[in-house]
Design an enzyme around this catalytic site. Structure first.
Site, PDB file in Angstrom:
ATOM      1  N   GLY A 125       2.371  -0.859   8.041  1.00  0.00           N
ATOM      2  CA  GLY A 125       0.725  -0.814   8.088  1.00  0.00           C
ATOM      3  C   GLY A 125       0.163   0.974   7.389  1.00  0.00           C
ATOM      4  N   ASP A 126       1.277   2.115   8.113  1.00  0.00           N
ATOM      5  CA  ASP A 126       1.139   3.169   7.182  1.00  0.00           C
ATOM      6  C   ASP A 126       0.833   2.996   5.698  1.00  0.00           C
ATOM      7  OD1 ASP A 126       1.569   4.711   9.515  1.00  0.00           O
ATOM      8  OD2 ASP A 126       3.663   4.994   9.150  1.00  0.00           O
TER       9      ASP A 126
END
Length: 466
Positions: free
Chosen positions: A257-258
């Site tokens: 997600g990052d």
């Protein structure tokens, strides 16, 4: 000089204790992890900032750091690769320790409940936000995105600078003027429920309804809901949402997600549209997982000190080969022009992949194809040929070479098996000596009769002439 990407958010110290396990503890039904190694890395906004820096971007991280041993470790890891503009974190640095055995997490230990409290942030933070080319707010619910001074600085950008807000269920509502909100499915469901919205169900239909709801209630231009292996769904007020599909990727998804948020923010900094930026973010996340995700990122930091992990498409081959060899697998490679991919190519690639644990395609560059085939070739440029090949499930990566033969590339690649088509029976293969010098073997595989790019082009020209 291009204005930097400014990442704002909470930083954590993530530590993986990695080993193997073949037995249970005698006094409790828990695995005994042996030959354990510690692999530390920045987490939260720190990971997002490092991933953006790894892609070659100038990055400034605005965060809060404590003056304790974990905080000093974090600062040392980060400042080698990007600028850190930090203010005071009250309490201990948040730490997450994962204990992993044979590729699986068996326990997680959390410590440190530091919070970023309102107060002065200093001129470095003020100058960093004011000079941003784009902003990524990576909110992990520990106070940086809630800090009044920080929020005020982001609001003062007044929509002139693209802002991506990566939310957390315990985090803050975005400031006005945010261009893109990037929750995952669970976060989107929680955020919608927090608004009192009764949106049930799962999958794309529910994600679309939640995305449209959050776009209205959070006053953002677009909402991109990440869907794991299915990619990301962009709701931007259009009649229908846009789905950016993910490439197949296996591995630990921690940190994906990052990677998505960092890739998306970087693309917006370069002037991309929302759809193009979300597509780029999905590509970054897919490549991150394929490369081994956060664990490989920590290995790279420990072994070489470099944050570079996300590469151009063709360069991913080296990480794949390294992982395959570490696991004791067989590296298979083949080569050619692959201009106008046809059924004969697909058959050869399928057969080749069955011979080992990964398949790398050595692809002639455009100049190399012209030298071999004449000035009218290739029909398809190298970048498109790479994209088509890597879309095939049997191909793990494609690498472009510019020499007349792949021998120099094979000297570095050192495949266990080098595959050619049976049309090379009796032919002199100049690369064979290179392959065998490194204990590899050359294998000829049968071809589908009558399939070739030259024949396809000839048939097309005859058809056009008539």
């Amino acid at each position: 000089m291009t204005a930097p990407l400014v990442v704002i958010g909470d930083v954590l110290l993530d530590i993986d204790i990695v080993g193997s396990s073949s037995r249970l503890c005698p006094d409790a039904p828990v695995p005994v992890v042996e030959q354990a190694e510690e692999r530390p890395r920045p987490g939260g906004a720190g990971l997002a900032a490092l991933l953006a820096a790894a892609a070659g971007r100038q990055v400034v991280l605005v965060t809060a750091l404590a003056d304790d041993e974990p905080g000093r470790r974090l600062r040392a890891m980060l400042e080698r690769h990007l600028e850190v503009a930090a203010f005071h974190l009250h309490g201990g640095t948040p730490c997450k320790v994962r204990i992993r055995a044979d590729g699986q997490s068996v326990a997680r230990l959390d410590a440190g409940e530091g919070r970023a409290l309102d107060g002065p942030v200093g001129p470095r933070v003020t100058d960093a936000v004011a000079g941003a080319g784009a902003v990524l707010v990576s909110d992990y619910g520990r106070g940086v995105a809630r800090h009044r001074a920080v929020r005020s600085l982001v609001e003062e950008l007044s929509g002139g600078v693209p802002v991506v807000w990566d939310p957390h269920p315990r985090g803050e509502r975005p400031v006005q003027g945010v261009r893109l909100l990037t929750p995952n499915e669970e976060e989107a469901a929680r955020l919608a429920a927090a608004d009192g919205a009764d949106i049930t169900g799962s999958g794309l239909p529910a994600a679309g309804r939640r995305g449209r709801h959050l776009g209205r209630t959070r006053d953002v231009e677009g909402v991109a809901i990440t869907l794991g292996a299915d990619g990301a769904l962009l709701c931007d007020g259009s009649q229908a949402p846009f789905l950016a599909p993910a490439r197949p990727a296996r591995g630990d998804s921690c940190g994906a997600g990052d990677s998505f948020a960092a890739g998306t923010a970087g693309a917006l900094a370069d002037g991309a549209s929302l759809a193009a930026a979300v597509t780029e973010g999905v590509h970054h996340a897919s490549e991150f997982v394929r490369a081994g995700a956060a664990a490989a990122f920590a290995d790279r930091l420990a072994e070489t000190g470099t944050a570079r992990l996300v590469h151009e498409r063709g360069e991913d081959a080296w990480d794949i080969v390294e992982r395959t060899r570490r696991a004791g697998g067989t590296v298979v490679a083949t080569g050619g022009c692959f201009d106008l991919l046809h059924a004969g190519h697909v058959s050869l690639l399928q057969q080749a992949r069955r011979l080992g644990d990964c398949l790398i395609v050595c692809l002639n560059s455009d100049a190399s194809v012209r030298r071999r085939k004449g000035p009218s070739r290739p029909v398809t440029p190298a970048a498109d040929r790479v994209r088509v090949l890597e879309a095939l499930s049997d191909v793990d990566a494609a690498v472009v070479f510019d020499d007349d033969t792949p021998a120099p590339l094979l000297e570095r690649l050192r495949p266990d098996v080098w595959v050619k088509g049976a049309d090379y029976t009796g032919a002199n293969l100049p690369e064979a000596e290179t392959v065998r010098a490194h204990n590899g073997e050359v294998v000829l595989l049968p071809l589908l009769e009558g399939r070739s790019t030259t024949r396809l082009l000839s048939t097309t020209r005859k058809g056009n002439a008539s």
